[in-house]
Write a protein that holds these residues in place. Structure first.
Motif, mmCIF file in Angstrom:
data_model
loop_
_atom_site.group_PDB
_atom_site.id
_atom_site.type_symbol
_atom_site.label_atom_id
_atom_site.label_comp_id
_atom_site.label_asym_id
_atom_site.label_seq_id
_atom_site.Cartn_x
_atom_site.Cartn_y
_atom_site.Cartn_z
ATOM 1 N N GLY A 34 -26.228 -6.107 0.168
ATOM 2 C CA GLY A 34 -26.847 -5.876 -1.140
ATOM 3 C C GLY A 34 -28.056 -4.961 -1.068
ATOM 4 O O GLY A 34 -28.364 -4.240 -2.028
ATOM 5 N N TRP A 73 -15.572 -1.188 -8.074
ATOM 6 C CA TRP A 73 -16.305 -0.020 -7.567
ATOM 7 C C TRP A 73 -15.397 0.701 -6.577
ATOM 8 O O TRP A 73 -14.631 0.057 -5.848
ATOM 9 C CB TRP A 73 -17.594 -0.446 -6.868
ATOM 10 N N ILE A 82 -21.747 2.476 -4.973
ATOM 11 C CA ILE A 82 -22.715 1.390 -5.213
ATOM 12 C C ILE A 82 -24.095 1.695 -4.634
ATOM 13 O O ILE A 82 -25.096 1.196 -5.143
ATOM 14 C CB ILE A 82 -22.189 0.015 -4.723
ATOM 15 N N LEU A 120 -15.536 -4.289 -4.598
ATOM 16 C CA LEU A 120 -14.883 -3.251 -3.796
ATOM 17 C C LEU A 120 -13.414 -3.600 -3.541
ATOM 18 O O LEU A 120 -12.542 -2.727 -3.542
ATOM 19 C CB LEU A 120 -15.614 -3.074 -2.455
ATOM 20 N N SER A 155 -14.454 -8.534 2.427
ATOM 21 C CA SER A 155 -14.055 -7.933 1.153
ATOM 22 C C SER A 155 -12.542 -7.777 1.129
ATOM 23 O O SER A 155 -11.999 -6.770 1.566
ATOM 24 C CB SER A 155 -14.744 -6.573 0.987
ATOM 25 N N TYR A 168 -20.835 -6.975 -4.796
ATOM 26 C CA TYR A 168 -20.337 -5.690 -4.294
ATOM 27 C C TYR A 168 -19.083 -5.881 -3.428
ATOM 28 O O TYR A 168 -18.106 -5.137 -3.558
ATOM 29 C CB TYR A 168 -21.419 -4.994 -3.468
ATOM 30 N N GLY A 187 -24.513 -2.707 -11.447
ATOM 31 C CA GLY A 187 -25.189 -3.628 -10.541
ATOM 32 C C GLY A 187 -26.377 -4.333 -11.174
ATOM 33 O O GLY A 187 -27.253 -4.836 -10.476
ATOM 34 N N THR A 218 -18.565 2.444 -1.100
ATOM 35 C CA THR A 218 -19.989 2.128 -0.881
ATOM 36 C C THR A 218 -20.897 3.258 -1.367
ATOM 37 O O THR A 218 -22.037 3.014 -1.750
ATOM 38 C CB THR A 218 -20.273 1.846 0.607
#
Length: 497
Positions: A250, A452, A458, A447, A220, A443, A24, A455
Protein backbone atom coordinates in the motif's frame (compact mmCIF):
# COMPACT_ATOMS: atom_id res chain seq x y z
CA UNK A 1 -18.33 -0.85 -14.08
CA UNK A 2 -18.01 -1.96 -10.47
CA UNK A 3 -17.38 0.98 -8.14
CA UNK A 4 -15.48 -0.32 -5.13
CA UNK A 5 -13.02 -2.76 -3.63
CA UNK A 6 -13.85 -3.90 -0.09
CA UNK A 7 -10.82 -4.26 2.18
CA UNK A 8 -11.26 -6.31 5.36
CA UNK A 9 -8.58 -5.26 7.85
CA UNK A 10 -8.66 -7.68 10.75
CA UNK A 11 -6.31 -6.25 13.38
CA UNK A 12 -5.17 -7.18 16.87
CA UNK A 13 -7.70 -5.01 18.72
CA UNK A 14 -10.38 -4.28 16.12
CA UNK A 15 -11.93 -5.43 12.86
CA UNK A 16 -12.36 -2.86 10.12
CA UNK A 17 -13.89 -2.69 6.68
CA UNK A 18 -13.01 0.03 4.15
CA UNK A 19 -14.47 0.67 0.71
CA UNK A 20 -11.97 2.16 -1.75
CA UNK A 21 -12.85 3.68 -5.10
CA UNK A 22 -10.84 3.47 -8.32
CA UNK A 23 -8.61 6.40 -7.28
CA UNK A 24 -7.65 4.58 -4.08
CA UNK A 25 -9.71 6.98 -1.97
CA UNK A 26 -11.67 5.89 1.10
CA UNK A 27 -15.42 6.10 0.52
CA UNK A 28 -16.62 4.36 3.66
CA UNK A 29 -15.11 2.91 6.82
CA UNK A 30 -16.49 0.90 9.73
CA UNK A 31 -14.68 -0.39 12.79
CA UNK A 32 -15.48 -2.56 15.79
CA UNK A 33 -13.25 -3.44 18.73
CA UNK A 34 -13.36 -6.95 20.18
CA UNK A 35 -12.42 -8.60 23.46
CA UNK A 36 -8.80 -9.09 24.54
CA UNK A 37 -8.47 -12.18 26.75
CA UNK A 38 -5.58 -12.53 29.23
CA UNK A 39 -5.95 -15.93 30.99
CA UNK A 40 -2.50 -15.75 32.63
CA UNK A 41 0.47 -13.34 32.60
CA UNK A 42 2.05 -13.45 29.13
CA UNK A 43 -0.97 -15.20 27.58
CA UNK A 44 -3.13 -13.36 25.03
CA UNK A 45 -6.19 -14.85 23.31
CA UNK A 46 -9.10 -13.83 21.07
CA UNK A 47 -12.43 -15.55 20.46
CA UNK A 48 -12.33 -16.61 16.76
CA UNK A 49 -16.13 -16.41 16.53
CA UNK A 50 -16.05 -12.83 17.82
CA UNK A 51 -13.36 -12.00 15.26
CA UNK A 52 -15.64 -13.43 12.56
CA UNK A 53 -18.82 -11.72 13.75
CA UNK A 54 -17.11 -8.35 14.17
CA UNK A 55 -15.54 -8.57 10.71
CA UNK A 56 -18.81 -9.62 9.05
CA UNK A 57 -20.75 -6.83 10.78
CA UNK A 58 -18.35 -4.04 9.77
CA UNK A 59 -18.31 -5.36 6.19
CA UNK A 60 -22.08 -4.81 6.09
CA UNK A 61 -21.91 -1.51 7.99
CA UNK A 62 -19.36 0.01 5.59
CA UNK A 63 -21.63 -0.81 2.63
CA UNK A 64 -24.79 0.47 4.31
CA UNK A 65 -23.17 3.81 5.20
CA UNK A 66 -23.03 4.77 1.52
CA UNK A 67 -25.83 2.58 0.20
CA UNK A 68 -23.49 0.33 -1.78
CA UNK A 69 -24.95 -2.96 -2.94
CA UNK A 70 -23.02 -6.21 -3.32
CA UNK A 71 -23.10 -5.70 -7.09
CA UNK A 72 -21.10 -2.46 -6.63
CA UNK A 73 -18.14 -4.37 -5.19
CA UNK A 74 -15.61 -5.79 -7.62
CA UNK A 75 -13.67 -7.86 -5.10
CA UNK A 76 -12.66 -8.33 -1.47
CA UNK A 77 -9.13 -8.13 -0.10
CA UNK A 78 -8.28 -9.58 3.32
CA UNK A 79 -5.42 -8.38 5.50
CA UNK A 80 -4.88 -9.58 9.03
CA UNK A 81 -2.99 -9.68 12.28
CA UNK A 82 -0.30 -12.24 11.52
CA UNK A 83 0.85 -15.33 13.43
CA UNK A 84 -2.36 -15.42 15.48
CA UNK A 85 -3.38 -19.07 15.38
CA UNK A 86 -6.83 -20.65 14.96
CA UNK A 87 -7.56 -24.39 15.00
CA UNK A 88 -11.11 -25.46 14.17
CA UNK A 89 -13.23 -28.53 13.45
CA UNK A 90 -13.67 -29.04 9.71
CA UNK A 91 -17.18 -30.47 10.08
CA UNK A 92 -18.72 -28.10 12.62
CA UNK A 93 -16.59 -25.00 11.97
CA UNK A 94 -16.26 -24.62 15.75
CA UNK A 95 -12.83 -23.54 17.09
CA UNK A 96 -11.05 -26.11 19.26
CA UNK A 97 -9.66 -23.33 21.43
CA UNK A 98 -9.44 -19.55 21.49
CA UNK A 99 -7.15 -17.94 18.91
CA UNK A 100 -3.65 -17.69 20.41
CA UNK A 101 -2.46 -14.17 19.59
CA UNK A 102 0.94 -13.25 18.13
CA UNK A 103 1.83 -11.45 21.40
CA UNK A 104 1.32 -14.64 23.44
CA UNK A 105 4.41 -16.02 25.21
CA UNK A 106 3.14 -19.38 26.54
CA UNK A 107 5.34 -21.42 24.18
CA UNK A 108 8.60 -19.60 25.03
CA UNK A 109 10.00 -22.59 26.96
CA UNK A 110 9.36 -24.95 24.03
CA UNK A 111 11.12 -22.47 21.74
CA UNK A 112 14.08 -22.46 24.14
CA UNK A 113 14.20 -26.26 23.82
CA UNK A 114 14.41 -25.93 20.04
CA UNK A 115 17.30 -23.50 20.41
CA UNK A 116 19.11 -25.79 22.85
CA UNK A 117 18.65 -28.62 20.35
CA UNK A 118 20.69 -26.55 17.89
CA UNK A 119 17.85 -25.94 15.43
CA UNK A 120 18.11 -22.14 15.15
CA UNK A 121 20.33 -22.16 12.04
CA UNK A 122 18.25 -24.77 10.23
CA UNK A 123 14.97 -22.97 10.95
CA UNK A 124 16.37 -19.57 9.91
CA UNK A 125 17.76 -21.03 6.67
CA UNK A 126 14.39 -22.53 5.73
CA UNK A 127 11.96 -19.89 7.02
CA UNK A 128 13.96 -16.67 7.39
CA UNK A 129 12.72 -16.53 10.99
CA UNK A 130 14.31 -16.72 14.42
CA UNK A 131 12.93 -19.31 16.82
CA UNK A 132 10.36 -17.47 18.91
CA UNK A 133 6.95 -17.97 20.53
CA UNK A 134 5.76 -15.10 18.31
CA UNK A 135 5.26 -17.40 15.30
CA UNK A 136 2.37 -19.81 14.70
CA UNK A 137 4.03 -23.23 14.68
CA UNK A 138 4.57 -23.61 18.42
CA UNK A 139 1.05 -22.24 19.08
CA UNK A 140 -0.52 -25.00 16.93
CA UNK A 141 1.55 -27.60 18.79
CA UNK A 142 0.36 -26.19 22.15
CA UNK A 143 -3.32 -26.53 21.14
CA UNK A 144 -2.78 -30.11 19.95
CA UNK A 145 -0.90 -31.02 23.14
CA UNK A 146 -3.07 -29.21 25.69
CA UNK A 147 -6.68 -29.37 24.43
CA UNK A 148 -8.17 -32.79 25.33
CA UNK A 149 -8.78 -34.89 22.22
CA UNK A 150 -7.34 -32.31 19.81
CA UNK A 151 -4.31 -34.29 18.69
CA UNK A 152 -6.38 -37.40 17.98
CA UNK A 153 -8.86 -35.36 15.92
CA UNK A 154 -5.98 -33.73 14.02
CA UNK A 155 -4.44 -37.11 13.21
CA UNK A 156 -7.84 -38.21 11.87
CA UNK A 157 -7.86 -35.18 9.53
CA UNK A 158 -10.77 -33.53 11.33
CA UNK A 159 -9.01 -30.29 12.34
CA UNK A 160 -7.97 -27.29 10.24
CA UNK A 161 -5.28 -24.79 11.16
CA UNK A 162 -5.10 -21.29 9.82
CA UNK A 163 -3.97 -17.80 10.62
CA UNK A 164 -6.77 -15.22 10.78
CA UNK A 165 -6.86 -14.68 6.99
CA UNK A 166 -7.48 -18.39 6.53
CA UNK A 167 -10.21 -18.45 9.19
CA UNK A 168 -12.01 -15.49 7.59
CA UNK A 169 -11.81 -16.98 4.08
CA UNK A 170 -13.28 -20.23 5.46
CA UNK A 171 -16.13 -18.36 7.18
CA UNK A 172 -16.94 -16.01 4.29
CA UNK A 173 -17.10 -18.95 1.86
CA UNK A 174 -19.00 -21.19 4.33
CA UNK A 175 -16.10 -23.65 4.41
CA UNK A 176 -15.68 -23.88 0.64
CA UNK A 177 -11.99 -22.89 0.76
CA UNK A 178 -9.18 -23.58 3.21
CA UNK A 179 -6.43 -21.28 1.95
CA UNK A 180 -3.79 -18.86 3.11
CA UNK A 181 -1.47 -16.63 1.12
CA UNK A 182 2.28 -16.95 0.91
CA UNK A 183 2.94 -13.93 3.18
CA UNK A 184 0.94 -15.41 6.05
CA UNK A 185 2.41 -18.87 5.44
CA UNK A 186 5.89 -17.35 5.70
CA UNK A 187 5.12 -16.35 9.33
CA UNK A 188 4.21 -19.79 10.67
CA UNK A 189 7.74 -21.24 11.14
CA UNK A 190 6.42 -24.20 9.10
CA UNK A 191 6.87 -22.85 5.56
CA UNK A 192 10.08 -23.02 3.54
CA UNK A 193 10.27 -19.62 1.84
CA UNK A 194 13.15 -20.63 -0.44
CA UNK A 195 11.29 -23.64 -1.86
CA UNK A 196 7.86 -21.99 -1.39
CA UNK A 197 6.17 -24.98 0.22
CA UNK A 198 5.25 -26.43 3.63
CA UNK A 199 8.34 -28.08 5.06
CA UNK A 200 8.03 -31.75 6.11
CA UNK A 201 10.98 -31.60 8.49
CA UNK A 202 9.57 -28.55 10.32
CA UNK A 203 6.16 -30.24 10.59
CA UNK A 204 7.88 -33.24 12.21
CA UNK A 205 9.82 -31.01 14.63
CA UNK A 206 6.57 -29.31 15.69
CA UNK A 207 4.59 -32.59 15.55
CA UNK A 208 1.85 -31.10 13.36
CA UNK A 209 -0.13 -33.27 10.89
CA UNK A 210 0.09 -31.97 7.33
CA UNK A 211 -3.65 -32.52 6.86
CA UNK A 212 -4.35 -29.46 9.07
CA UNK A 213 -2.62 -27.02 6.73
CA UNK A 214 -4.28 -24.64 4.27
CA UNK A 215 -3.41 -24.47 0.57
CA UNK A 216 -0.92 -21.64 -0.05
CA UNK A 217 -1.91 -19.09 -2.71
CA UNK A 218 -0.39 -15.94 -4.20
CA UNK A 219 -1.20 -12.59 -2.61
CA UNK A 220 -3.21 -11.45 -5.62
CA UNK A 221 -5.35 -14.16 -7.23
CA UNK A 222 -8.89 -15.52 -7.08
CA UNK A 223 -9.29 -17.46 -3.83
CA UNK A 224 -13.02 -18.15 -3.70
CA UNK A 225 -16.45 -16.49 -3.72
CA UNK A 226 -18.26 -15.34 -0.60
CA UNK A 227 -21.36 -17.40 0.16
CA UNK A 228 -24.51 -15.70 -1.27
CA UNK A 229 -26.14 -15.65 2.19
CA UNK A 230 -23.56 -13.12 3.46
CA UNK A 231 -23.80 -10.25 0.95
CA UNK A 232 -26.93 -11.39 -0.96
CA UNK A 233 -24.72 -12.36 -3.90
CA UNK A 234 -21.26 -13.79 -4.50
CA UNK A 235 -18.24 -11.47 -4.32
CA UNK A 236 -14.77 -12.79 -5.25
CA UNK A 237 -12.09 -12.80 -2.56
CA UNK A 238 -8.99 -12.08 -4.65
CA UNK A 239 -6.42 -10.42 -2.40
CA UNK A 240 -4.80 -11.69 0.79
CA UNK A 241 -1.73 -10.59 2.73
CA UNK A 242 -0.55 -10.25 6.29
CA UNK A 243 -0.98 -6.72 7.57
CA UNK A 244 2.65 -5.62 7.29
CA UNK A 245 3.09 -7.01 3.77
CA UNK A 246 -0.14 -5.30 2.71
CA UNK A 247 1.14 -2.02 4.19
CA UNK A 248 4.45 -2.35 2.29
CA UNK A 249 2.43 -2.79 -0.91
CA UNK A 250 0.00 0.00 0.00
CA UNK A 251 2.98 2.32 0.55
CA UNK A 252 4.11 1.44 -2.97
CA UNK A 253 7.50 0.23 -1.76
CA UNK A 254 7.83 -1.71 -4.99
CA UNK A 255 11.55 -1.17 -5.52
CA UNK A 256 14.49 -2.78 -3.77
CA UNK A 257 15.69 -0.69 -0.81
CA UNK A 258 12.38 1.07 -0.09
CA UNK A 259 11.31 0.98 3.57
CA UNK A 260 8.08 1.51 5.48
CA UNK A 261 7.28 1.46 9.20
CA UNK A 262 3.79 0.80 10.55
CA UNK A 263 3.02 2.23 13.97
CA UNK A 264 0.22 0.08 15.34
CA UNK A 265 -0.12 -2.01 18.51
CA UNK A 266 3.45 -2.98 17.71
CA UNK A 267 5.83 -1.43 15.18
CA UNK A 268 6.76 -3.27 12.05
CA UNK A 269 9.43 -2.12 9.64
CA UNK A 270 9.87 -3.79 6.25
CA UNK A 271 12.44 -3.23 3.53
CA UNK A 272 11.91 -4.56 0.01
CA UNK A 273 15.05 -6.61 -0.80
CA UNK A 274 14.04 -7.84 -4.27
CA UNK A 275 13.45 -11.30 -5.69
CA UNK A 276 16.25 -13.19 -3.90
CA UNK A 277 16.22 -14.69 -0.40
CA UNK A 278 18.89 -13.04 1.76
CA UNK A 279 19.55 -14.21 5.30
CA UNK A 280 19.88 -11.43 7.89
CA UNK A 281 23.13 -11.18 9.86
CA UNK A 282 21.65 -8.69 12.33
CA UNK A 283 18.75 -10.51 13.97
CA UNK A 284 16.12 -9.36 11.50
CA UNK A 285 13.67 -11.68 9.79
CA UNK A 286 13.59 -12.46 6.10
CA UNK A 287 10.02 -12.78 4.95
CA UNK A 288 7.99 -12.94 1.75
CA UNK A 289 6.88 -9.42 0.79
CA UNK A 290 4.28 -10.73 -1.71
CA UNK A 291 3.88 -12.93 -4.74
CA UNK A 292 1.99 -11.69 -7.80
CA UNK A 293 1.76 -13.33 -11.24
CA UNK A 294 4.38 -15.89 -10.24
CA UNK A 295 6.87 -13.19 -9.23
CA UNK A 296 8.05 -13.26 -5.61
CA UNK A 297 9.51 -10.34 -3.64
CA UNK A 298 11.29 -10.76 -0.30
CA UNK A 299 11.71 -8.30 2.56
CA UNK A 300 13.71 -7.78 5.72
CA UNK A 301 11.49 -7.21 8.72
CA UNK A 302 12.05 -5.88 12.20
CA UNK A 303 9.23 -6.45 14.68
CA UNK A 304 8.72 -4.26 17.76
CA UNK A 305 6.16 -5.83 20.08
CA UNK A 306 5.01 -2.73 21.97
CA UNK A 307 4.44 0.61 20.21
CA UNK A 308 0.91 2.04 20.28
CA UNK A 309 0.21 -0.46 23.07
CA UNK A 310 2.37 1.67 25.39
CA UNK A 311 -0.07 4.55 24.91
CA UNK A 312 -2.99 2.21 25.64
CA UNK A 313 -1.19 1.20 28.86
CA UNK A 314 -0.80 4.83 29.92
CA UNK A 315 -4.56 5.16 29.33
CA UNK A 316 -5.87 1.89 30.78
CA UNK A 317 -3.10 0.83 33.18
CA UNK A 318 -1.90 4.11 34.69
CA UNK A 319 -4.91 6.27 33.88
CA UNK A 320 -2.80 9.38 33.13
CA UNK A 321 -4.77 10.01 29.91
CA UNK A 322 -8.44 9.31 29.12
CA UNK A 323 -8.04 8.99 25.35
CA UNK A 324 -5.00 7.88 23.36
CA UNK A 325 -5.16 11.11 21.33
CA UNK A 326 -4.35 13.13 24.49
CA UNK A 327 -0.78 11.82 24.72
CA UNK A 328 0.72 14.39 22.34
CA UNK A 329 -0.61 17.39 24.30
CA UNK A 330 0.51 15.85 27.61
CA UNK A 331 4.01 15.14 26.25
CA UNK A 332 4.28 18.68 24.84
CA UNK A 333 3.97 20.18 28.33
CA UNK A 334 7.66 19.43 28.89
CA UNK A 335 10.60 20.17 26.59
CA UNK A 336 12.23 16.77 27.22
CA UNK A 337 11.81 13.65 29.36
CA UNK A 338 13.64 15.13 32.35
CA UNK A 339 16.08 12.23 32.27
CA UNK A 340 13.35 9.56 32.23
CA UNK A 341 13.85 6.62 29.89
CA UNK A 342 11.16 4.01 29.26
CA UNK A 343 11.77 0.54 27.82
CA UNK A 344 8.22 -0.80 27.19
CA UNK A 345 9.18 -4.49 27.06
CA UNK A 346 5.83 -5.73 28.38
CA UNK A 347 6.09 -8.84 26.21
CA UNK A 348 9.86 -9.10 25.89
CA UNK A 349 11.99 -7.33 23.29
CA UNK A 350 11.63 -8.06 19.57
CA UNK A 351 14.15 -7.16 16.87
CA UNK A 352 17.05 -6.80 16.97
CA UNK A 353 17.33 -8.17 20.54
CA UNK A 354 14.89 -11.11 20.55
CA UNK A 355 14.99 -11.31 24.34
CA UNK A 356 11.66 -12.76 25.57
CA UNK A 357 12.48 -12.44 29.27
CA UNK A 358 12.91 -8.64 29.44
CA UNK A 359 10.10 -6.70 31.09
CA UNK A 360 9.07 -3.06 30.97
CA UNK A 361 11.46 -0.73 32.74
CA UNK A 362 11.29 2.96 33.73
CA UNK A 363 14.62 4.53 34.71
CA UNK A 364 15.74 8.02 35.69
CA UNK A 365 12.76 8.87 37.92
CA UNK A 366 13.08 11.74 40.43
CA UNK A 367 10.67 13.60 42.72
CA UNK A 368 10.34 16.11 39.90
CA UNK A 369 9.10 13.50 37.42
CA UNK A 370 5.59 14.26 36.19
CA UNK A 371 3.06 12.40 34.09
CA UNK A 372 4.12 14.50 31.10
CA UNK A 373 7.74 13.27 31.39
CA UNK A 374 6.55 9.65 31.38
CA UNK A 375 4.24 10.37 28.42
CA UNK A 376 7.12 11.90 26.46
CA UNK A 377 9.44 9.02 27.36
CA UNK A 378 6.75 6.56 26.20
CA UNK A 379 6.50 8.28 22.80
CA UNK A 380 10.28 8.46 22.46
CA UNK A 381 10.54 4.72 23.23
CA UNK A 382 8.60 4.00 20.03
CA UNK A 383 11.09 6.06 18.01
CA UNK A 384 14.15 4.56 19.72
CA UNK A 385 12.97 0.99 19.08
CA UNK A 386 12.40 1.95 15.44
CA UNK A 387 15.95 3.34 15.27
CA UNK A 388 17.40 0.04 16.57
CA UNK A 389 15.61 -1.88 13.82
CA UNK A 390 16.54 0.57 11.05
CA UNK A 391 20.23 0.48 11.98
CA UNK A 392 20.15 -3.36 11.81
CA UNK A 393 18.41 -3.13 8.44
CA UNK A 394 21.01 -0.70 7.08
CA UNK A 395 23.79 -3.05 8.22
CA UNK A 396 22.17 -6.03 6.45
CA UNK A 397 21.48 -4.07 3.28
CA UNK A 398 24.88 -2.34 3.26
CA UNK A 399 23.27 1.03 2.61
CA UNK A 400 21.89 3.98 4.55
CA UNK A 401 18.20 4.85 4.29
CA UNK A 402 17.29 8.23 2.81
CA UNK A 403 13.58 8.18 3.63
CA UNK A 404 11.12 6.25 5.76
CA UNK A 405 7.48 5.92 4.69
CA UNK A 406 5.22 5.70 7.73
CA UNK A 407 1.65 4.63 8.42
CA UNK A 408 -0.58 3.45 11.25
CA UNK A 409 -2.48 5.25 13.99
CA UNK A 410 0.48 6.80 15.83
CA UNK A 411 1.65 8.66 12.70
CA UNK A 412 -1.05 11.25 13.45
CA UNK A 413 1.23 12.30 16.33
CA UNK A 414 3.39 15.09 14.88
CA UNK A 415 5.62 15.22 17.96
CA UNK A 416 6.51 11.54 17.54
CA UNK A 417 7.06 11.85 13.79
CA UNK A 418 9.36 14.86 14.17
CA UNK A 419 11.33 13.13 16.93
CA UNK A 420 11.61 10.08 14.66
CA UNK A 421 13.06 12.16 11.81
CA UNK A 422 15.50 13.86 14.22
CA UNK A 423 16.61 10.55 15.67
CA UNK A 424 17.06 8.70 12.37
CA UNK A 425 18.54 11.78 10.69
CA UNK A 426 16.45 11.07 7.60
CA UNK A 427 13.21 12.21 5.99
CA UNK A 428 10.02 10.69 7.42
CA UNK A 429 7.08 10.75 4.96
CA UNK A 430 3.45 10.43 5.99
CA UNK A 431 1.16 9.65 3.02
CA UNK A 432 -2.24 11.21 2.42
CA UNK A 433 -3.89 7.88 3.08
CA UNK A 434 -2.42 6.37 6.25
CA UNK A 435 -4.76 3.34 6.02
CA UNK A 436 -2.09 1.69 3.91
CA UNK A 437 -2.68 -1.81 5.28
CA UNK A 438 -6.26 -1.86 4.02
CA UNK A 439 -5.21 -0.02 0.87
CA UNK A 440 -2.59 -2.69 0.09
CA UNK A 441 -5.19 -5.44 0.50
CA UNK A 442 -7.54 -3.51 -1.81
CA UNK A 443 -4.81 -3.08 -4.44
CA UNK A 444 -3.93 -6.80 -4.34
CA UNK A 445 -7.61 -7.76 -4.73
CA UNK A 446 -8.27 -5.18 -7.46
CA UNK A 447 -5.25 -6.20 -9.54
CA UNK A 448 -6.45 -9.82 -9.61
CA UNK A 449 -9.86 -8.92 -11.10
CA UNK A 450 -8.71 -6.15 -13.47
CA UNK A 451 -10.15 -3.30 -11.38
CA UNK A 452 -6.68 -1.78 -11.79
CA UNK A 453 -4.54 -2.65 -14.78
CA UNK A 454 -1.11 -2.88 -13.14
CA UNK A 455 1.12 -1.49 -10.38
CA UNK A 456 2.09 1.48 -12.55
CA UNK A 457 -1.55 2.57 -12.56
CA UNK A 458 -1.94 2.36 -8.78
CA UNK A 459 1.46 3.91 -8.01
CA UNK A 460 0.20 7.24 -9.38
CA UNK A 461 -2.34 7.49 -6.52
CA UNK A 462 0.31 7.43 -3.74
CA UNK A 463 0.86 10.97 -2.44
CA UNK A 464 2.72 12.49 0.50
CA UNK A 465 0.65 14.43 3.07
CA UNK A 466 3.54 15.70 5.23
CA UNK A 467 7.31 15.32 5.28
CA UNK A 468 9.27 15.57 8.53
CA UNK A 469 12.89 16.67 8.09
CA UNK A 470 15.61 16.12 10.70
CA UNK A 471 16.36 19.22 12.78
CA UNK A 472 17.96 18.16 16.08
CA UNK A 473 21.64 18.79 16.79
CA UNK A 474 24.06 15.86 16.76
CA UNK A 475 24.81 16.40 20.46
CA UNK A 476 21.14 16.09 21.46
CA UNK A 477 20.65 13.06 19.26
CA UNK A 478 23.73 11.20 20.47
CA UNK A 479 23.02 11.97 24.13
CA UNK A 480 19.51 10.56 23.76
CA UNK A 481 20.79 7.43 22.01
CA UNK A 482 23.36 6.88 24.76
CA UNK A 483 20.65 7.08 27.44
CA UNK A 484 18.45 4.67 25.50
CA UNK A 485 21.23 2.10 25.20
CA UNK A 486 21.90 2.35 28.96
CA UNK A 487 18.18 1.83 29.65
CA UNK A 488 18.06 -1.25 27.38
CA UNK A 489 21.11 -2.63 29.20
CA UNK A 490 19.46 -1.99 32.59
CA UNK A 491 16.23 -3.70 31.50
CA UNK A 492 18.06 -6.77 30.23
CA UNK A 493 20.21 -7.02 33.37
CA UNK A 494 17.12 -6.75 35.60
CA UNK A 495 15.45 -9.64 33.78
CA UNK A 496 18.33 -12.06 34.44
CA UNK A 497 17.40 -14.63 37.07
Amino acid sequence: MKKYILALDQGTTSSRAILFDHAGQIQSIAQKEFTQIFPQPGWVEHDPLEIWSSQASVASEARLKIGASASDIAAIGITNQRETTVVWDRETGIPEYNAIVWQDRRTASFCEQLKLAGLAGKIRAKTGLVIDAYFSGSKVKWILDQVPGARKKAEQGRLAFGTVDSWLAWKFTHGAVHVTDITNASRTMLYNIREQQWDEELLQIMDIPRSMLPTVKESSEFLGDTHPSIFSEKIPISGMAGDQHAALFGQMCLEKGMVKNTYGTGCFMLMNIGDRFVESKNNLLTTVAWKINGQIQYAFEGSIFIAGAVVQWLRDGLGIIRHSSEIEELAKKVKDTGGVCFVPAFAGLGAPYWDPEVRGTLVGLTRGTQASHIARAALESIAYQTMDVLRAMEADAGTSIKELRVDGGATANNLLMQFQADLLHCKVIRPQITETTALGAAYLAGLAVGFWKDTEEIAQWWKSEKEFLPGASSEERLAGIKSWKRAIHAAREWSKK
